[in-house]
Write a protein that holds these residues in place. Structure first.
Motif, PDB file in Angstrom:
ATOM      1  N   UNK A 259       0.858  -1.213   0.000  1.00  0.00           N
ATOM      2  CA  UNK A 259       0.000   0.000   0.000  1.00  0.00           C
ATOM      3  C   UNK A 259       0.878   1.242   0.000  1.00  0.00           C
ATOM      4  N   UNK A 260       0.216   2.367   0.140  1.00  0.00           N
ATOM      5  CA  UNK A 260       0.940   3.636   0.184  1.00  0.00           C
ATOM      6  C   UNK A 260       0.676   4.299   1.527  1.00  0.00           C
ATOM      7  N   UNK A 261       1.808   4.661   2.161  1.00  0.00           N
ATOM      8  CA  UNK A 261       1.726   5.234   3.507  1.00  0.00           C
ATOM      9  C   UNK A 261       2.197   6.705   3.434  1.00  0.00           C
ATOM     10  N   UNK A 262       1.353   7.584   4.042  1.00  0.00           N
ATOM     11  CA  UNK A 262       1.674   9.019   4.034  1.00  0.00           C
ATOM     12  C   UNK A 262       2.006   9.476   5.466  1.00  0.00           C
ATOM     13  N   UNK A 263       3.105  10.198   5.536  1.00  0.00           N
ATOM     14  CA  UNK A 263       3.573  10.646   6.843  1.00  0.00           C
ATOM     15  C   UNK A 263       3.792  12.171   6.818  1.00  0.00           C
ATOM     16  N   UNK A 264       3.603  12.773   7.977  1.00  0.00           N
ATOM     17  CA  UNK A 264       3.968  14.180   8.182  1.00  0.00           C
ATOM     18  C   UNK A 264       5.213  14.215   9.060  1.00  0.00           C
ATOM     19  N   UNK A 265       6.121  15.159   8.709  1.00  0.00           N
ATOM     20  CA  UNK A 265       7.364  15.291   9.463  1.00  0.00           C
ATOM     21  C   UNK A 265       7.311  16.611  10.219  1.00  0.00           C
ATOM     22  N   UNK A 266       7.526  16.495  11.536  1.00  0.00           N
ATOM     23  CA  UNK A 266       7.508  17.685  12.389  1.00  0.00           C
ATOM     24  C   UNK A 266       8.933  17.905  12.955  1.00  0.00           C
ATOM     25  N   UNK A 267       9.321  19.171  12.942  1.00  0.00           N
ATOM     26  CA  UNK A 267      10.583  19.554  13.569  1.00  0.00           C
ATOM     27  C   UNK A 267      10.237  20.559  14.662  1.00  0.00           C
ATOM     28  N   UNK A 268      10.589  20.162  15.870  1.00  0.00           N
ATOM     29  CA  UNK A 268      10.208  20.961  17.039  1.00  0.00           C
ATOM     30  C   UNK A 268       8.717  21.287  16.977  1.00  0.00           C
ATOM     31  N   UNK A 269       7.949  20.262  16.727  1.00  0.00           N
ATOM     32  CA  UNK A 269       6.501  20.280  16.724  1.00  0.00           C
ATOM     33  C   UNK A 269       5.910  21.159  15.609  1.00  0.00           C
ATOM     34  N   UNK A 270       6.686  21.469  14.644  1.00  0.00           N
ATOM     35  CA  UNK A 270       6.204  22.233  13.498  1.00  0.00           C
ATOM     36  C   UNK A 270       6.379  21.368  12.260  1.00  0.00           C
ATOM     37  N   UNK A 271       5.295  21.321  11.473  1.00  0.00           N
ATOM     38  CA  UNK A 271       5.366  20.487  10.285  1.00  0.00           C
ATOM     39  C   UNK A 271       6.302  21.127   9.284  1.00  0.00           C
ATOM     40  N   UNK A 272       7.366  20.326   8.897  1.00  0.00           N
ATOM     41  CA  UNK A 272       8.354  20.817   7.966  1.00  0.00           C
ATOM     42  C   UNK A 272       8.482  19.965   6.719  1.00  0.00           C
ATOM     43  N   UNK A 273       7.816  18.825   6.691  1.00  0.00           N
ATOM     44  CA  UNK A 273       7.989  17.970   5.530  1.00  0.00           C
ATOM     45  C   UNK A 273       7.007  16.822   5.498  1.00  0.00           C
ATOM     46  N   UNK A 274       7.194  15.987   4.414  1.00  0.00           N
ATOM     47  CA  UNK A 274       6.332  14.816   4.223  1.00  0.00           C
ATOM     48  C   UNK A 274       7.185  13.598   3.822  1.00  0.00           C
ATOM     49  N   UNK A 275       6.568  12.442   4.021  1.00  0.00           N
ATOM     50  CA  UNK A 275       7.234  11.172   3.632  1.00  0.00           C
ATOM     51  C   UNK A 275       6.165  10.248   3.076  1.00  0.00           C
ATOM     52  N   UNK A 276       6.471   9.697   1.894  1.00  0.00           N
ATOM     53  CA  UNK A 276       5.546   8.765   1.244  1.00  0.00           C
ATOM     54  C   UNK A 276       6.298   7.447   1.028  1.00  0.00           C
ATOM     55  N   UNK A 277       5.712   6.364   1.564  1.00  0.00           N
ATOM     56  CA  UNK A 277       6.301   5.014   1.412  1.00  0.00           C
ATOM     57  C   UNK A 277       5.318   4.170   0.631  1.00  0.00           C
ATOM     58  N   UNK A 278       5.790   3.649  -0.509  1.00  0.00           N
ATOM     59  CA  UNK A 278       4.953   2.843  -1.390  1.00  0.00           C
ATOM     60  C   UNK A 278       5.508   1.410  -1.405  1.00  0.00           C
ATOM     61  N   UNK A 279       4.655   0.449  -1.055  1.00  0.00           N
ATOM     62  CA  UNK A 279       5.059  -0.976  -1.002  1.00  0.00           C
ATOM     63  C   UNK A 279       4.207  -1.738  -1.996  1.00  0.00           C
ATOM     64  N   UNK A 280       4.893  -2.463  -2.895  1.00  0.00           N
ATOM     65  CA  UNK A 280       4.169  -3.225  -3.920  1.00  0.00           C
ATOM     66  C   UNK A 280       4.876  -4.553  -4.153  1.00  0.00           C
ATOM     67  N   UNK A 281       4.177  -5.506  -4.748  1.00  0.00           N
ATOM     68  CA  UNK A 281       4.708  -6.820  -5.090  1.00  0.00           C
ATOM     69  C   UNK A 281       4.823  -6.931  -6.585  1.00  0.00           C
ATOM     70  N   UNK A 282       5.977  -7.502  -7.071  1.00  0.00           N
ATOM     71  CA  UNK A 282       6.222  -7.576  -8.497  1.00  0.00           C
ATOM     72  C   UNK A 282       7.090  -8.813  -8.778  1.00  0.00           C
ATOM     73  N   UNK A 283       6.459  -9.823  -9.458  1.00  0.00           N
ATOM     74  CA  UNK A 283       7.180 -11.042  -9.860  1.00  0.00           C
ATOM     75  C   UNK A 283       7.887 -11.721  -8.674  1.00  0.00           C
ATOM     76  N   UNK A 284       7.171 -11.890  -7.562  1.00  0.00           N
ATOM     77  CA  UNK A 284       7.728 -12.579  -6.389  1.00  0.00           C
ATOM     78  C   UNK A 284       8.648 -11.724  -5.576  1.00  0.00           C
TER      79      UNK A 284
END
Length: 455
Positions: A259-284
């Protein structure tokens, strides 16, 4: 004529006396001669010889007395006859015619002749008697000597026989003693032989039992080794089956994260960025892509961070890892490639380093699964090109916590290191998905938290 007749009668008388004495002597000599033969031929003892000797002596004396008596009788008869003749002679003479002197001289001569003849006859008789006595004495002496010789000879024979018998008895006793000694030696040798045979038999029995015991021990050892090998093989199979099962489970866990996972990144409790992790299966294989973007911009400060990476997993281990990072203008590239069943080569800024399994990239999407699977493993920081060793024994698991994700909450496992580092992580108790991660870097508190999951 009368004188001639008288002379003839006297001569005839003397001749008769001589023949009688010879016959008596011959009979005595014959008896004496036969007696030694009987003595020689008799197998009697010494006492019998002595008795025979005494008997012979008494017989000889009796024979002598008989001879003497016969002689005396003969002499008495001759004297009587002579007296008769003398008594008849005067009458005869008176009847004879007168004779002349010449005839008378012849008569005297005849008388003297007759007298001399009688004397000579008597002397001859006595000489013959003495000769006979001497002969008898010699015979007795001879007989006695022969008897003594026979007795001595018989005694010697008896002594020899006794000695021979004693020798035979001694020889027999010696032979018996030797036979007994030989028998004793044979018995001792037989006993020794039997003892040696028994000892040899006992030794053979002992050796046989030892060989059987050794064979049994060897058989038991081989059986134990076979059993141990079978046990080892069984354990190996079980371990393999368990590993396969764990592998499948782990793989299923990884696949469950598709699936696809969406994250928020906080620096000193302030949102400064994002992170997207995509997991998929392909030919074993499982392909994991990560995209991180941070932007810190103020009126006096501007900082931008960009990182992208791709991971390929197969058979529950990473096969390759490529990471590109732009840290506020500083760009780096890291490449990890599997070279063997348990070896990797990592290249960063042109430098290659060899690593050993287990190795996982630092994208954090499956960190909790690694702690559950491996007691020790290495985490690669793709932006820095460094490795950090993690150990389950240096991890502390806290109580489960619920983390708000979007409009809901996810129950998570919370763990942190015990080595003094400042990071902490939360992973879903349901499928092990990455939910939250906090850390302190250069004095800034970073907090990455899951906001949405798109299956």
């Amino acid at each position: 004529m009368h004188k001639f007749v008288l002379f003839f009668l006297v001569a005839l008388f003397c001749l008769g006396c001589k023949n009688g004495q010879k016959n008596d002597t011959t009979s005595i000599a014959t008896s004496k001669t036969n007696e030694p033969e009987n003595i020689e031929n008799s197998p009697s003892t010494q006492d019998n010889h002595i008795a025979n000797k005494e008997e012979k002596s008494s017989n000889s004396e009796q024979q002598k007395s008989v001879v003497d008596l016969s002689f005396e009788n003969d002499s008495t008869n001759d004297v009587d006859k002579t007296h008769e003749l003398k008594d008849k002679l005067p009458s005869a003479i008176s009847e004879v015619p007168e004779i002349n002197l010449a005839e008378e001289a012849e008569i005297n001569l005849a008388e003297e002749t007759e007298k001399n003849s009688n004397e000579l006859g008597a002397e001859a008789h006595y000489q013959e008697q003495e000769t006979e006595e001497n002969f008898q004495k010699e015979d007795r002496t001879t007989v006695d000597a022969e008897t003594e010789e026979n007795i001595e000879e018989n005694s010697n024979k008896k002594s020899e026989e006794t000695s021979f018998e004693e020798f035979e008895e001694t020889s027999f006793e010696e032979s018996n003693s030797n036979a007994e000694v030989d028998t004793t030696s044979e018995n001792a040798a037989k006993a020794e032989k039997d003892r040696l045979a028994r000892e040899a038999q006992m030794k053979a029995q002992k050796d046989r039992l030892a060989r059987e015991a050794q064979m049994k021990a060897e058989k038991d050892r081989l059986a134990r080794e076979a059993q141990m090998k079978a046990q080892k093989d069984r354990l190996a199979r079980e371990a393999q089956m368990k590993a396969e099962k764990e592998k499948k489970r782990y793989w299923n866990l990884l696949l469950a994260k598709k699936g696809t996972y969406y994250y928020d990144i906080y620096i000193d409790k302030t949102k400064r960025g994002t992170q997207v992790t995509s997991i998929s299966a392909n030919n074993g294989s499982i392909v994991v892509k990560l995209d991180v973007s941070i932007d810190v911009s103020t009126w006096y400060y501007s900082y931008k961070f960009k990182q992208t990476s791709t991971e390929v997993w197969r058979d529950d281990i990473p096969q390759s890892y490529d990471c590109f990072q732009d840290d506020n203008g500083t760009k780096t590239t890291l490449k990890l490639k599997k070279t063997s069943s348990s070896g990797y080569s990592m290249t960063f800024k042109g430098k290659t380093t060899s690593l050993s399994h287990p190795v996982i990239p630092g994208s954090s999407w499956n960190l909790m699964d690694a702690y559950e699977k491996y007691p020790n493993f290495v985490v690669i920081d793709g932006g820095q090109g460094t490795t950090v060793k993690h150990s389950k024994s240096k991890i502390k698991f806290h109580n489960d916590e619920k983390i708000k994700v979007g409009s809901g909450y996810i129950k998570c496992k919370h763990f942190s290191p015990t080595t003094g580092e400042k990071w902490s992580a939360w992973y879903s108790t349901n499928d092990g998905s990455f939910v939250r991660y906090t850390d302190v870097v250069d004095g800034y508190f970073y907090d990455t938290v899951l906001t949405k999951i798109q299956k």
